[in-house]
Scaffold this motif. Structure first.
Motif: not given
Length: 150
Positions: A47-48, A61-62, A78-79, A100-101
């Motif tokens: 997880a990120w 939030f992402i 994946a997002l 950023a992701l």
């Protein structure tokens, strides 16, 4: 909008994340953020999760996930979730978080990032297309599988 910054999701920010507001009609496309946070506990190393802050206020939030061992291609990078407070939507918060992701994905050597979304008038499809995701398929439940090649 003031300067935006990212911070890892923490016990002190999760309460604020769970309080992010939605515009009318968006509720049907979003499950509570705490569900995503709980899902990330197993396995935690994939997880990120980040909060987006404007000054000291949580505005987004992402949740990304990086699992090269995932059985389904669309879950390897994946997002999983993005939420932007109703008052902050349309001001670059979502784009900032997704960029950023994408930067994190490039850092990890990922070649493609995916996202799933439901179609609907108040849904996220327009946002994902504007960011650069392209529909590449559909899940067995009718969700769009979008991808962005890095």
């Amino acid at each position: 909008m003031s300067q935006l910054r990212l911070e890892e999701l923490s016990a002190s920010t999760i309460v604020h994340v769970n309080s992010l507001g939605l515009k009318p009609g968006q509720e049907q496309f979003v499950s509570p953020v705490s569900y995503a946070a709980a899902a990330a506990v197993t396995p935690m190393h994939t997880a990120w999760q980040r909060v987006v802050l404007e000054d000291d206020r949580v505005v987004g939030f992402i949740h990304g996930n990086f699992d090269p061992e995932a059985l389904q291609e669309e879950f390897k990078a994946a997002l999983w979730r993005i939420n932007v407070d109703a008052d902050a939507q349309g001001k670059g918060v979502g784009r900032f978080a997704v960029e950023a992701l994408l930067e994190e994905a490039r850092r990890r050597g990922v070649e493609r990032l995916t996202v799933l979304w439901e179609r609907g008038e108040e849904g996220p499809e327009e946002f994902f297309l504007r960011i650069g995701f392209t529909p590449v398929g559909e899940t067995e439940y009718g969700e769009v599988i979008g991808a962005i090649d890095l």
